[in-house]
Design a protein around this motif. Structure first.
Motif, PDB file in Angstrom:
ATOM      1  N   VAL A 477      39.459 -16.375  12.343  1.00 59.80           N
ATOM      2  CA  VAL A 477      40.563 -17.314  12.536  1.00 59.80           C
ATOM      3  C   VAL A 477      41.872 -16.593  12.796  1.00 59.80           C
ATOM      4  CG1 VAL A 477      39.497 -19.142  11.160  1.00 59.80           C
ATOM      5  CG2 VAL A 477      40.931 -17.437  10.025  1.00 59.80           C
ATOM      6  N   ALA A 478      41.982 -15.332  12.383  1.00 59.52           N
ATOM      7  CA  ALA A 478      43.248 -14.608  12.517  1.00 59.52           C
ATOM      8  C   ALA A 478      43.440 -13.983  13.887  1.00 59.52           C
ATOM      9  CB  ALA A 478      43.343 -13.519  11.452  1.00 59.52           C
ATOM     10  N   GLU A 479      42.424 -13.970  14.715  1.00 54.16           N
ATOM     11  CA  GLU A 479      42.485 -13.210  15.966  1.00 54.16           C
ATOM     12  C   GLU A 479      43.624 -13.634  16.882  1.00 54.16           C
ATOM     13  OE1 GLU A 479      38.336 -11.740  17.531  1.00 54.16           O
ATOM     14  OE2 GLU A 479      38.110 -13.774  16.733  1.00 54.16           O
ATOM     15  N   VAL A 480      43.915 -14.929  16.904  1.00 54.65           N
ATOM     16  CA  VAL A 480      44.912 -15.413  17.861  1.00 54.65           C
ATOM     17  C   VAL A 480      46.271 -14.769  17.590  1.00 54.65           C
ATOM     18  CG1 VAL A 480      45.401 -17.464  16.458  1.00 54.65           C
ATOM     19  CG2 VAL A 480      45.955 -17.477  18.874  1.00 54.65           C
ATOM     20  N   PHE A 481      46.671 -14.643  16.321  1.00 53.09           N
ATOM     21  CA  PHE A 481      47.960 -14.033  16.002  1.00 53.09           C
ATOM     22  C   PHE A 481      47.878 -12.511  15.976  1.00 53.09           C
ATOM     23  CE2 PHE A 481      49.099 -18.241  14.100  1.00 53.09           C
ATOM     24  CZ  PHE A 481      50.195 -18.472  14.916  1.00 53.09           C
ATOM     25  N   GLU A 482      46.715 -11.981  15.640  1.00 55.34           N
ATOM     26  CA  GLU A 482      46.586 -10.525  15.630  1.00 55.34           C
ATOM     27  C   GLU A 482      46.787  -9.941  17.023  1.00 55.34           C
ATOM     28  OE1 GLU A 482      43.637  -9.817  11.787  1.00 55.34           O
ATOM     29  OE2 GLU A 482      42.778 -10.021  13.788  1.00 55.34           O
ATOM     30  N   GLY A 483      46.457 -10.710  18.058  1.00 56.18           N
ATOM     31  CA  GLY A 483      46.704 -10.253  19.422  1.00 56.18           C
ATOM     32  C   GLY A 483      48.182 -10.046  19.695  1.00 56.18           C
ATOM     33  N   LEU A 484      49.044 -10.894  19.099  1.00 54.26           N
ATOM     34  CA  LEU A 484      50.484 -10.729  19.276  1.00 54.26           C
ATOM     35  C   LEU A 484      50.971  -9.457  18.590  1.00 54.26           C
ATOM     36  CD1 LEU A 484      51.728 -14.393  18.661  1.00 54.26           C
ATOM     37  CD2 LEU A 484      51.337 -13.252  20.847  1.00 54.26           C
TER      38      LEU A 484
END
Length: 624
Positions: A477-484
């Motif tokens: 679930v954290a991947e979307v923000f970890e990309g930033l």
């Protein structure tokens, strides 16, 4: 000192739920009572209060060890020795995995769960490789569970052959052989022999092991493919039961009655981050399986579910991975309280690459502390009697049963997978969950909440790549923000500094601190460093300080009452002094058109699509 006894209960009679509700409605001041409810995935809601009235009309649950086993499969729970500490292993290299097994078994682990396969798991190509893997494992007293990626019958034969070579009789073996053809279909998209043929092939083994190796369960129902792909807890439970139904039917057609086949099936579920709902789900799993086996003609003894619980991979983060220790502890705690027979705790660095020995030690010791220091094994069914958990168990069971019936209407789990129905549901679930993450309705500590821009990175060897291509990994679930944050790190490496924001805080410190602190955390989610300035004499002074800061982004933050006067003029001044983007903290309301006309690029406020806003800032700042 007075010796007169104090009877508080008599002096203060308990209020009725109706009286409590009247007081709550008064305090809500017009807000609906539903505002106190918490929504769960799967269409369920948590109430703010559960009382004895919620239990009225429902028969009291049977004690532990009695069908339908809501309160556990053993009369004394785990009080006689505790649950099985059964760690999982997927290190591709046989030698490294064998060393990890040896160390864990010497230092507290009691069983091993072996994920086998070329794409994701230990690469065991033949019986000799499995023998090397198990060289330090005493098979006569250590439960060994297999979860092969493909060709489960071949892997089962390897284990039986390894036992023969070690001169361990089959009667002494415990664990599972991991024959799970629907998981193979879900994971690879193909079932070479077909479900029916695979179960026909497995039937003789099921029959023979019933007499020669009663401690081995031949079949496995693992929800890993669906949990890792984003299934809700209700879907994961329903699809597990639906898979079990398929196996009962297929084995019965192959000549194995449900009374025998039910005793040969083991379940393995992932436990996520919603503590109490996950406890209730494990209790509901035993209830539903008992009902299914009973409807199939199985005895009360055959209705008991063998349940393994693993901490979820989808909940773990790469950023601030130390928080994963807390996540895994809570998930392990829920698994134990929910009555799992065996539990696997994942290392905190699992999402980063190959876990090191220290991380495995922490994972192993998490369960040992829960058992030996927290004494979770000293109470049979610690969740029993809780109005909240008993009610929630029933609600989750009903929701999962409804999904099970829907799957049955499609022709069963195999048909649901083959027709793309499972993929469709998973896509919808992931989209809904990503929306909740992007708007921070589903907060992730260390990533979308309370990020630490200066955290020291934790480096691990990357997961080895299979010769057949990249290994499939859980959808976290954290991947979307970890990309930033990854983009911010690359910007730091190439520019020597992170992207920065000038915080133009209006009003007094007391007036702007709360909102400015919130904004600084929001910007850090995207890897943007906030430089705060408290108060200005006028617009020109603020613009001059901005020009000195060298930041390309300015964020205006302060009390709403000051915005109509300050925002238009300050935005124009900031843009004139080189601001690439100007953001305003808070909802603009009726002033949005005027503020945008003045040059404001975006508004940062709670409930907005934070990922979209931060991605937009990355584009404007040249970070993406």
């Amino acid at each position: 000192m007075s010796q007169v006894p104090l009877h508080i209960a008599a002096d203060f009679p308990p209020p009725s739920p109706e009286e409590w509700r009247r007081l709550v409605d008064k305090d809500l001041k017009g807000k609906p009572f539903t505002s106190l409810q918490s929504s769960l995935e799967g269409g369920l809601s948590l109430q703010p209060l559960y009382t004895q009235q919620d239990a009225l009309g429902a028969p009291p649950p049977e004690p532990p060890g009695v069908a339908p086993y809501v309160r556990g499969g053993h009369p004394l729970g785990h009080t006689e020795g505790g649950w099985l500490v059964c760690q999982e292993y997927s290190e591709p290299e046989v030698a490294l995995a064998a060393e990890a097994l040896r160390v864990d078994l010497e230092r507290g682990a009691q069983g091993v769960w072996l994920c086998l396969g070329k794409a994701r798991g230990i690469r065991v190509d033949d019986a000799a490789a499995l023998e090397r893997l198990l060289a330090s494992v005493p098979l006569d007293r250590t439960p060994v569970h297999l979860e092969p990626e493909t060709e489960p019958l071949k892997a089962a034969s390897f284990l039986l052959r390894a036992a023969e070579r070690a001169r361990v009789p089959r009667s002494a073996l415990r664990g599972g052989l991991g024959i799970d053809p629907l998981a193979v279909l879900a994971r690879t998209g193909a079932s070479p022999a077909g479900l029916g043929a695979a179960l026909v092939e497995a039937a003789p083994l099921v029959t023979s092991l019933r007499e020669s190796a009663p401690g081995l369960r031949a079949l496995l129902v693992s929800t890993r493919p669906w949990a890792d792909a984003g299934a809700t807890s209700v879907h994961e439970l329903a699809w597990a039961i639906a898979t079990g139904v398929e196996y009962l039917r297929g084995l019965e057609r192959a000549g194995v009655p449900p009374e025998h086949s039910a005793r040969s099936i083991q379940f393995a579920l992932s436990v996520g981050g919603q503590f109490f709902p996950e406890i209730a789900r494990l209790r509901a799993a035993r209830l539903l399986w008992s009902k299914v086996v009973a409807a199939s003609g199985g005895s009360p003894e055959a209705q008991a579910m063998a349940l393994h619980a693993r901490t979820a991979s989808a909940t773990k983060t790469q950023r601030d991975p130390w928080v994963n220790i807390l996540r895994a502890t809570a998930e392990s705690f829920a698994a134990v309280v929910g009555g799992a027979d065996s539990v696997s705790t994942s290392p905190f660095d699992e999402a980063l690459g190959t876990p090191d020995e220290g991380a495995r030690r922490l994972a192993r010791n998490t369960q040992l502390i829960l058992r030996d220091e927290s004494s979770l094994n000293r109470v049979a069914d610690p969740a029993g009697g809780s109005y909240y958990l008993e009610q929630l168990t029933g609600e989750i069971a009903r929701a999962a049963w409804a999904e099970l019936r829907r799957v049955e209407s499609l022709g069963g789990m195999a048909q649901a997978i083959a027709q793309g129905d499972v993929s469709r549901v998973l896509a919808e679930t992931r989209a809904a969950r990503e929306k909740a993450v992007r708007t921070r309705r589903l907060p992730i500590v260390g990533v979308s909440e309370f990020p630490h821009l200066g955290e020291a990175p934790v480096h691990r060897e990357p997961h080895p790549t299979s010769p057949d291509g990249p290994s499939p990994r859980a959808t976290r679930v954290a991947e979307v923000f970890e990309g930033l944050r990854d983009a911010s790190d690359r910007y730091l490496a190439s520019h020597g500094a992170r992207p920065r924001a000038f915080m133009a805080n209006l009003g007094t410190v007391a007036e702007h601190t709360a909102r400015a602190t919130w904004i600084a955390n929001v910007l850090a989610v995207g890897g943007i460093e906030a430089r705060e300035h408290h108060g200005f004499a006028d617009v020109d002074a603020a613009a001059a300080l901005f020009a000195e800061s060298g930041a390309p982004l300015a964020v205006i933050s302060g009390p709403d009452a000051l915005y109509p006067e300050w925002v238009p003029a300050l935005t124009a001044a900031l843009k004139a002094r080189g601001a690439r983007a100007v953001a305003v903290a808070g909802r603009p309301g009726e002033h949005e058109a005027a503020f945008r006309a003045a040059g404001v690029d975006l508004f940062l406020y709670a409930g907005a699509d934070l990922f979209a806003l931060l991605s937009s800032l990355h584009q404007q700042l040249g970070v993406a």
